[in-house]
Design a protein around this motif. Structure first.
Motif, mmCIF file in Angstrom:
data_model
loop_
_atom_site.group_PDB
_atom_site.id
_atom_site.type_symbol
_atom_site.label_atom_id
_atom_site.label_comp_id
_atom_site.label_asym_id
_atom_site.label_seq_id
_atom_site.Cartn_x
_atom_site.Cartn_y
_atom_site.Cartn_z
ATOM 1 N N THR A 308 0.872 -1.186 0.000
ATOM 2 C CA THR A 308 0.000 0.000 0.000
ATOM 3 C C THR A 308 0.901 1.226 0.000
ATOM 4 O OG1 THR A 308 -0.028 0.092 2.405
ATOM 5 C CG2 THR A 308 -1.811 -1.159 1.341
ATOM 6 N N MET A 309 0.320 2.368 -0.294
ATOM 7 C CA MET A 309 1.112 3.595 -0.310
ATOM 8 C C MET A 309 0.362 4.699 0.430
ATOM 9 S SD MET A 309 3.955 3.049 -1.965
ATOM 10 C CE MET A 309 4.600 4.585 -2.570
ATOM 11 N N ILE A 310 1.133 5.651 0.957
ATOM 12 C CA ILE A 310 0.531 6.810 1.601
ATOM 13 C C ILE A 310 0.803 8.038 0.730
ATOM 14 C CG2 ILE A 310 0.574 8.327 3.622
ATOM 15 C CD1 ILE A 310 1.406 5.759 5.223
ATOM 16 N N TYR A 311 -0.234 8.489 0.060
ATOM 17 C CA TYR A 311 -0.155 9.731 -0.734
ATOM 18 C C TYR A 311 -1.044 10.745 -0.032
ATOM 19 C CZ TYR A 311 1.364 6.488 -4.384
ATOM 20 O OH TYR A 311 2.002 5.515 -5.107
ATOM 21 N N TYR A 312 -0.508 11.632 0.742
ATOM 22 C CA TYR A 312 0.873 11.975 0.965
ATOM 23 C C TYR A 312 1.081 12.012 2.467
ATOM 24 C CZ TYR A 312 0.572 12.940 -3.941
ATOM 25 O OH TYR A 312 0.359 12.784 -5.270
ATOM 26 N N PRO A 313 2.247 11.611 2.958
ATOM 27 C CA PRO A 313 2.431 11.575 4.409
ATOM 28 C C PRO A 313 2.540 12.956 5.056
ATOM 29 C CG PRO A 313 4.428 10.890 3.270
ATOM 30 C CD PRO A 313 3.382 11.058 2.214
ATOM 31 N N LEU A 314 2.924 13.969 4.270
ATOM 32 C CA LEU A 314 3.069 15.325 4.820
ATOM 33 C C LEU A 314 2.378 16.318 3.895
ATOM 34 C CD1 LEU A 314 6.828 15.983 5.799
ATOM 35 C CD2 LEU A 314 4.876 15.790 7.341
ATOM 36 N N PRO A 315 1.616 17.254 4.442
ATOM 37 C CA PRO A 315 1.087 18.315 3.577
ATOM 38 C C PRO A 315 2.239 19.213 3.132
ATOM 39 C CG PRO A 315 0.555 18.767 5.883
ATOM 40 C CD PRO A 315 1.252 17.439 5.853
ATOM 41 N N VAL A 316 2.062 19.890 2.007
ATOM 42 C CA VAL A 316 3.227 20.625 1.469
ATOM 43 C C VAL A 316 3.721 21.715 2.424
ATOM 44 C CG1 VAL A 316 3.030 20.061 -0.967
ATOM 45 C CG2 VAL A 316 1.657 21.918 -0.059
ATOM 46 N N HIS A 317 2.813 22.312 3.225
ATOM 47 C CA HIS A 317 3.289 23.396 4.098
ATOM 48 C C HIS A 317 4.172 22.873 5.228
ATOM 49 C CE1 HIS A 317 -0.295 22.063 6.281
ATOM 50 N NE2 HIS A 317 0.140 22.685 7.349
ATOM 51 N N ALA A 318 4.172 21.546 5.442
ATOM 52 C CA ALA A 318 5.021 20.970 6.490
ATOM 53 C C ALA A 318 6.366 20.508 5.936
ATOM 54 C CB ALA A 318 4.294 19.808 7.158
ATOM 55 N N GLN A 319 6.594 20.673 4.630
ATOM 56 C CA GLN A 319 7.871 20.274 4.025
ATOM 57 C C GLN A 319 8.931 21.333 4.350
ATOM 58 O OE1 GLN A 319 8.333 17.421 2.613
ATOM 59 N NE2 GLN A 319 6.244 16.747 2.078
ATOM 60 N N LEU A 338 -5.931 14.408 6.467
ATOM 61 C CA LEU A 338 -5.846 13.436 5.362
ATOM 62 C C LEU A 338 -4.469 12.770 5.351
ATOM 63 C CD1 LEU A 338 -7.756 15.291 2.486
ATOM 64 C CD2 LEU A 338 -8.518 13.276 3.775
ATOM 65 N N CYS A 339 -3.434 13.562 5.585
ATOM 66 C CA CYS A 339 -2.090 12.987 5.590
ATOM 67 C C CYS A 339 -1.939 11.893 6.652
ATOM 68 C CB CYS A 339 -1.035 14.068 5.803
ATOM 69 S SG CYS A 339 -0.876 15.133 4.357
ATOM 70 N N GLU A 340 -2.727 11.980 7.701
ATOM 71 C CA GLU A 340 -2.656 10.963 8.758
ATOM 72 C C GLU A 340 -3.600 9.794 8.510
ATOM 73 O OE1 GLU A 340 -3.530 13.167 12.279
ATOM 74 O OE2 GLU A 340 -1.560 14.148 12.295
ATOM 75 N N ALA A 341 -4.629 10.001 7.665
ATOM 76 C CA ALA A 341 -5.705 9.002 7.556
ATOM 77 C C ALA A 341 -5.713 8.214 6.253
ATOM 78 C CB ALA A 341 -7.059 9.700 7.742
ATOM 79 N N VAL A 342 -5.058 8.720 5.210
ATOM 80 C CA VAL A 342 -5.222 8.076 3.897
ATOM 81 C C VAL A 342 -4.319 6.857 3.712
ATOM 82 C CG1 VAL A 342 -6.008 10.126 2.631
ATOM 83 C CG2 VAL A 342 -3.549 9.672 2.841
ATOM 84 N N LEU A 343 -4.830 5.920 2.949
ATOM 85 C CA LEU A 343 -4.052 4.749 2.545
ATOM 86 C C LEU A 343 -4.539 4.317 1.164
ATOM 87 C CD1 LEU A 343 -1.833 2.848 3.701
ATOM 88 C CD2 LEU A 343 -3.672 1.265 4.284
#
Ligand SMILES: *Cc1c(COP(=O)(O)O)cnc(C)c1O
Length: 369
Positions: A308-319, A338-343
């Motif tokens: 499985t993949m996590i798109y995306y683990p970090l929102p862009v403002h946290a990069q 969403l970054c914490e919940a999606v798979l």
């Protein structure tokens, strides 16, 4: 992907051999042929091939000829390339939150972010479904701000407007961009990208910008990029394009089976379908209601042999690279959640029913079904 290419191998070999025979590696005939065929598939738009989807975004913004520091409205929940193009050009990314059900940019937040300095809105059709093009087109027209569609993930998707008009993703705004990165729905055997526009004058400008800004050889009208689609990739993509409608239908069938099987599993939310958009399912992305358990589910599935993949683990403002924009944690609560919940579960055209039933069984087992 390897098995997909096994079936196509004779056609791919033949395409490669033709390019080797003619030795026209740059701007060979396959480039124009592929552009014409893709344009026809997408309802008759002008297609400008380029080197990759990130360059397509850069070229789209360059063609708007905006003043330095112009604000570019971008969703906080997207792949970083959407932001990178604006940042590299000295434009100012202005982030807005996304919608919790469709994962796409929130049009209300877009409108609230518009200022006299806004140069463009970049909407992303995330995971294969169109953003709310009805609202975005209205906002773009009302404020006279260009709409760019980052269509790297939704090639071939369509959106139905209230007036019954139906349009292809990427063909609604001033410019659409896409990517032929190997894992995209229309993937090459290397990097590639394209822009789409309905405006012949803009198409001509984009063609120049992608080729050193030259109007004819050694005459440079603009500061451009060296961003061309290789003849070899174009030849291979012509083969892959013929397969795209069948591949899209196969992805949609996989998604329908996931929907039917997973809707009743407690603890997860299946992807919401926007009735106005078709969905080409670049990804099938579930949300784990108890976000703390998402990583646990991924690990469990990994141990069962389910990738499985996590798109995306970090929102862009946290990069780290975008810390200079000055956003803080908590400013985009939907994107952050969403970054914490999606798979994203396995979805590809050749996934068999048996393989999929195994995935479904394992997801159910994790939630005690
Ligand atoms: C893949 C992707 C891109 C970048 O495409 P490349 O061809 O890898 O440069 C841009 N935006 C989104 C949303 C993507 O998924």
């Amino acid at each position: 992907m390897a098995t997909e290419h096994a079936a196509l191998q004779p056609a791919l070999n033949e395409a490669m051999r033709e390019v080797l025979d003619t030795a026209a590696f740059i701007q060979g005939p396959a480039v124009g042929q592929f552009a014409a065929e893709l344009g026809e598939y997408l309802g008759g738009a002008h297609i400008i091939p380029c080197a990759n989807g990130t360059d397509a975004l850069t070229l789209a913004l360059m063609s708007l000829e905006l003043p330095a520091g112009a604000e570019i409205i971008i969703p906080a929940f997207t792949y970083v390339a959407t932001l990178e193009a604006a940042a590299l050009l000295g434009l100012k990314p202005v982030l807005v939150d996304s919608l919790p059900d469709t994962f796409n940019i929130d049009p209300t937040a877009v409108e609230a972010a518009i200022t006299p300095r806004t140069g463009a809105i970049v909407a992303v059709h995330l995971f294969g479904q169109c953003a709310d093009l009805e609202a975005l087109r209205t906002i773009s027209t009302r404020h006279g701000v260009a709409l760019i569609e980052d269509n790297a993930q939704a090639i071939g998707a369509t959106f139905q407007f209230q007036n019954d008009e139906t349009a292809f993703a990427g063909a609604v705004g001033e410019i659409g961009t896409t990517s032929f990165f190997p894992s995209k729905n229309l993937g090459g055997l290397g990097d590639g990208g394209a822009l789409l526009t309905r405006d012949a004058a803009r198409a001509a400008l984009l063609h120049q910008l992608a080729n050193h800004g030259q109007s004819r050889k050694y005459h440079h009208q603009h500061i451009g990029l060296n961003s061309r689609l290789d003849t070899l990739q174009a030849a291979l993509l012509r083969v892959k394009l013929r397969q795209l409608p069948a591949n899209t239908a196969a992805r949609q069938a996989v998604a329908a089976r996931y929907d039917a099987a997973l809707a009743a599993v407690p603890g997860i939310i299946i992807p919401t379908r926007d009735q106005r958009s078709s969905h080409v399912f670049h990804q099938y992305t579930i949300q784990v209601e108890e976000a703390g358990r998402r990583d646990e589910l991924q690990l469990f599935l990994q141990k069962c042999g389910v990738p499985t993949m996590i798109y995306y683990p970090l929102p862009v403002h946290a990069q780290a690279a975008y810390a200079y924009l000055g956003y803080r944690a908590g400013q985009f609560p939907v994107a952050e959640r969403l970054c914490e919940a999606v798979l994203s579960l396995p979805i590809h055209p050749l996934l068999t029913v048996e393989q999929q039933e195994y995935v479904i069984g394992r997801v159910g087992a994790f939630f005690g079904n």
